[in-house]
Scaffold this motif. Sequence first.
Motif, mmCIF file in Angstrom:
data_model
loop_
_atom_site.group_PDB
_atom_site.id
_atom_site.type_symbol
_atom_site.label_atom_id
_atom_site.label_comp_id
_atom_site.label_asym_id
_atom_site.label_seq_id
_atom_site.Cartn_x
_atom_site.Cartn_y
_atom_site.Cartn_z
ATOM 1 N N THR A 1 3.833 9.256 2.383
ATOM 2 C CA THR A 1 4.477 10.569 2.347
ATOM 3 C C THR A 1 3.414 11.654 2.402
ATOM 4 O OG1 THR A 1 6.373 9.822 1.031
ATOM 5 C CG2 THR A 1 5.902 12.176 1.013
ATOM 6 N N ALA A 2 3.602 12.605 3.318
ATOM 7 C CA ALA A 2 2.751 13.798 3.363
ATOM 8 C C ALA A 2 3.666 15.013 3.419
ATOM 9 C CB ALA A 2 1.836 13.772 4.584
ATOM 10 N N THR A 3 3.459 15.945 2.506
ATOM 11 C CA THR A 3 4.280 17.153 2.481
ATOM 12 C C THR A 3 3.494 18.321 1.921
ATOM 13 O OG1 THR A 3 6.315 18.170 1.635
ATOM 14 C CG2 THR A 3 5.246 16.537 0.216
ATOM 15 N N ARG A 4 3.793 19.506 2.454
ATOM 16 C CA ARG A 4 3.240 20.750 1.923
ATOM 17 C C ARG A 4 4.269 21.476 1.064
ATOM 18 N NH1 ARG A 4 0.916 21.864 7.903
ATOM 19 N NH2 ARG A 4 -1.124 20.892 7.669
ATOM 20 N N PHE A 5 5.323 20.759 0.665
ATOM 21 C CA PHE A 5 6.388 21.337 -0.152
ATOM 22 C C PHE A 5 6.535 20.597 -1.476
ATOM 23 C CE2 PHE A 5 7.170 23.605 3.614
ATOM 24 C CZ PHE A 5 8.023 24.669 3.318
ATOM 25 N N ALA A 6 5.455 20.026 -1.978
ATOM 26 C CA ALA A 6 5.464 19.340 -3.271
ATOM 27 C C ALA A 6 5.119 20.362 -4.354
ATOM 28 C CB ALA A 6 4.469 18.187 -3.273
ATOM 29 N N THR A 7 6.096 21.109 -4.762
ATOM 30 C CA THR A 7 5.902 22.239 -5.679
ATOM 31 C C THR A 7 5.104 21.817 -6.912
ATOM 32 O OG1 THR A 7 8.012 23.123 -4.933
ATOM 33 C CG2 THR A 7 7.070 24.065 -6.946
ATOM 34 N N GLY A 8 3.999 22.513 -7.140
ATOM 35 C CA GLY A 8 3.136 22.241 -8.287
ATOM 36 C C GLY A 8 1.958 21.340 -7.989
ATOM 37 N N ARG A 9 1.977 20.633 -6.862
ATOM 38 C CA ARG A 9 0.870 19.760 -6.482
ATOM 39 C C ARG A 9 -0.043 20.485 -5.495
ATOM 40 N NH1 ARG A 9 0.486 16.072 -10.391
ATOM 41 N NH2 ARG A 9 2.259 14.627 -10.471
ATOM 42 N N LYS A 10 -1.315 20.574 -5.819
ATOM 43 C CA LYS A 10 -2.248 21.362 -5.012
ATOM 44 C C LYS A 10 -2.975 20.529 -3.960
ATOM 45 C CE LYS A 10 -0.899 24.725 -7.450
ATOM 46 N NZ LYS A 10 0.104 25.638 -6.859
ATOM 47 N N ASN A 11 -3.515 19.381 -4.361
ATOM 48 C CA ASN A 11 -4.182 18.482 -3.407
ATOM 49 C C ASN A 11 -4.114 17.069 -3.972
ATOM 50 O OD1 ASN A 11 -5.560 18.164 -0.893
ATOM 51 N ND2 ASN A 11 -7.463 17.871 -2.002
ATOM 52 N N TYR A 12 -2.881 16.604 -4.132
ATOM 53 C CA TYR A 12 -2.596 15.377 -4.872
ATOM 54 C C TYR A 12 -2.456 14.222 -3.888
ATOM 55 C CZ TYR A 12 -0.212 12.352 -8.306
ATOM 56 O OH TYR A 12 0.153 11.330 -9.150
ATOM 57 N N LEU A 13 -3.536 13.470 -3.710
ATOM 58 C CA LEU A 13 -3.538 12.258 -2.891
ATOM 59 C C LEU A 13 -3.613 11.078 -3.849
ATOM 60 C CD1 LEU A 13 -5.814 11.558 0.209
ATOM 61 C CD2 LEU A 13 -5.237 9.809 -1.454
ATOM 62 N N ARG A 14 -2.562 10.267 -3.844
ATOM 63 C CA ARG A 14 -2.501 9.118 -4.761
ATOM 64 C C ARG A 14 -2.268 7.843 -3.956
ATOM 65 N NH1 ARG A 14 -1.161 7.698 -10.212
ATOM 66 N NH2 ARG A 14 0.123 5.814 -10.351
ATOM 67 N N LEU A 15 -3.043 6.808 -4.260
ATOM 68 C CA LEU A 15 -2.903 5.500 -3.642
ATOM 69 C C LEU A 15 -2.561 4.465 -4.706
ATOM 70 C CD1 LEU A 15 -6.165 5.373 -1.458
ATOM 71 C CD2 LEU A 15 -3.944 6.339 -0.814
ATOM 72 N N GLU A 16 -1.644 3.562 -4.366
ATOM 73 C CA GLU A 16 -1.345 2.397 -5.191
ATOM 74 C C GLU A 16 -1.435 1.171 -4.291
ATOM 75 O OE1 GLU A 16 1.865 3.922 -8.476
ATOM 76 O OE2 GLU A 16 2.611 3.521 -6.461
ATOM 77 N N ILE A 17 -2.267 0.222 -4.684
ATOM 78 C CA ILE A 17 -2.461 -0.990 -3.895
ATOM 79 C C ILE A 17 -2.160 -2.180 -4.803
ATOM 80 C CG2 ILE A 17 -4.033 -2.272 -2.412
ATOM 81 C CD1 ILE A 17 -5.742 0.300 -2.248
ATOM 82 N N PHE A 18 -1.093 -2.908 -4.470
ATOM 83 C CA PHE A 18 -0.651 -4.029 -5.287
ATOM 84 C C PHE A 18 -0.935 -5.339 -4.574
ATOM 85 C CE2 PHE A 18 2.346 -0.531 -6.419
ATOM 86 C CZ PHE A 18 1.887 -0.333 -7.719
ATOM 87 N N GLY A 19 -1.663 -6.240 -5.260
ATOM 88 C CA GLY A 19 -2.000 -7.536 -4.701
ATOM 89 C C GLY A 19 -1.471 -8.678 -5.544
ATOM 90 N N PHE B 1 0.880 -1.176 0.000
ATOM 91 C CA PHE B 1 0.000 0.000 0.000
ATOM 92 C C PHE B 1 0.910 1.216 0.000
ATOM 93 C CE2 PHE B 1 -2.241 3.481 2.046
ATOM 94 C CZ PHE B 1 -3.497 3.418 1.490
ATOM 95 N N ASN B 2 0.934 1.926 -1.114
ATOM 96 C CA ASN B 2 1.761 3.127 -1.253
ATOM 97 C C ASN B 2 0.859 4.355 -1.348
ATOM 98 O OD1 ASN B 2 3.969 1.396 -1.402
ATOM 99 N ND2 ASN B 2 3.958 1.368 -3.641
ATOM 100 N N ALA B 3 1.148 5.367 -0.555
ATOM 101 C CA ALA B 3 0.287 6.550 -0.531
ATOM 102 C C ALA B 3 1.128 7.814 -0.418
ATOM 103 C CB ALA B 3 -0.689 6.474 0.641
ATOM 104 N N VAL B 4 0.772 8.794 -1.215
ATOM 105 C CA VAL B 4 1.365 10.126 -1.077
ATOM 106 C C VAL B 4 0.241 11.146 -0.980
ATOM 107 C CG1 VAL B 4 3.447 9.502 -2.361
ATOM 108 C CG2 VAL B 4 1.525 10.550 -3.581
ATOM 109 N N TYR B 5 0.477 12.184 -0.203
ATOM 110 C CA TYR B 5 -0.445 13.321 -0.146
ATOM 111 C C TYR B 5 0.420 14.571 -0.277
ATOM 112 C CZ TYR B 5 -4.985 15.469 0.922
ATOM 113 O OH TYR B 5 -6.171 16.163 0.834
ATOM 114 N N TYR B 6 0.314 15.207 -1.453
ATOM 115 C CA TYR B 6 1.154 16.345 -1.797
ATOM 116 C C TYR B 6 0.337 17.636 -1.859
ATOM 117 C CZ TYR B 6 4.652 12.959 -3.591
ATOM 118 O OH TYR B 6 5.556 11.946 -3.758
#
Length: 379
Positions: free
Chosen positions: A253-271, A159-164
């Motif tokens: 990963t959660a960061t408010r310094f992802a230049t260019g990303r406004k509300n980018y929440l991405r999930l990848e779930i590999f089974g 389960f990979n998740a980023v919130y930029y």
Amino acid sequence: MAMSRQINVGIVGTAFMGKAHSNAYLDVSHYFKLPSQPIMRAACDSNPESLDALVHQYGWQTTETSWEKLVERDDIDLIDICTPNHNHRDIAVAAAKNGKHIICEKPLCMNADEAREMFRAAEQAGVRHMTAFNYRRVPALVLAKQLIEEGKIGTIRHFNAVYYQDWLVDPNFPFVWRNEIEKGGSGAHGDMNAHIADLARFLVGEIEAVCAIDKIFVKERPKRDGSGKGTVTADDAMLFLARFKDGALGNFTATRFATGRKNYLRLEIFGSEGALVFNLERLNELDYYSRADSPLVQGFRNIIATESIHPYVQMWWPPGHILGWEHTFIHEIGDLLTAIGRMEAVKPDFLDGLRCQQIIDAVSMSAKTNKWEVVDDTV
């Protein structure tokens, strides 16, 4: 408690989340078949100007400048908490003691001890309680959960998740309460990782241990009133690895310094049998890969989750007429009001808020100790 045809709502907090919740109360009756109708009885804030603006824009009937008075009012059934995090516990516990149902914005509070107190108070009072993880109400994510439970992607391995976001990239952006650990409990971590940690629990299961690193990139920021600079004490970014109890691995990963990303929440779930990918900035879509497909056509397929058979969509528009971010709050409030009207349990509740807070706390501790930390599961 007897069921009523009306649920009188009192909201505390008039900023961003106060507006999102107010819009939901205005619209929900048009789309949900509710057993009890919401009445926007009272709005509360310590700032008279923002309070008046909310009342004028959304039509709240009365006002209070003291949440203590609001939770004691006999004409209030439901307290909606949209304040900075350090106020959540006191308001929620007082509301429960006064027999009010409660919805509280995430993160539930400042730490697991406060969350546990809130959960116990609400349970002892016998009131309905909800933690406002609105992304659980995105139709595409509810569909993802359905596919996982049906075994479509097999045993989950990753389960990979980023919130930029990037609203703090400018060092001259003014100092706000979210920069203060005393008011927020944490920074990007509690605000953004709380969402993806909850989605990890919702979609995959419980997390047993974490290992983290955090960073404050800009140490000081100018105060809005021009009186100097405020010292930033809450994290700008928090990254962590996780071990799930069922054996899956997590990367957050959660960061408010992802230049260019406004509300980018991405999930990848590999089974073992497939995979799912979701991006909040394209929230009507879910990418699905299946090993069962013929090699001739095998690949990620893009599902537009706007058919009437998809979760929540039947109450909205014809297929392909997309939904937006604000609809998640309408779904959330609709489910809460339905549960109150029928005196049924609702999820995510304060126990879910506590479970998430236990993850948040363990991650924060790991960032300090530079080692793996076990997630407490004490209720």
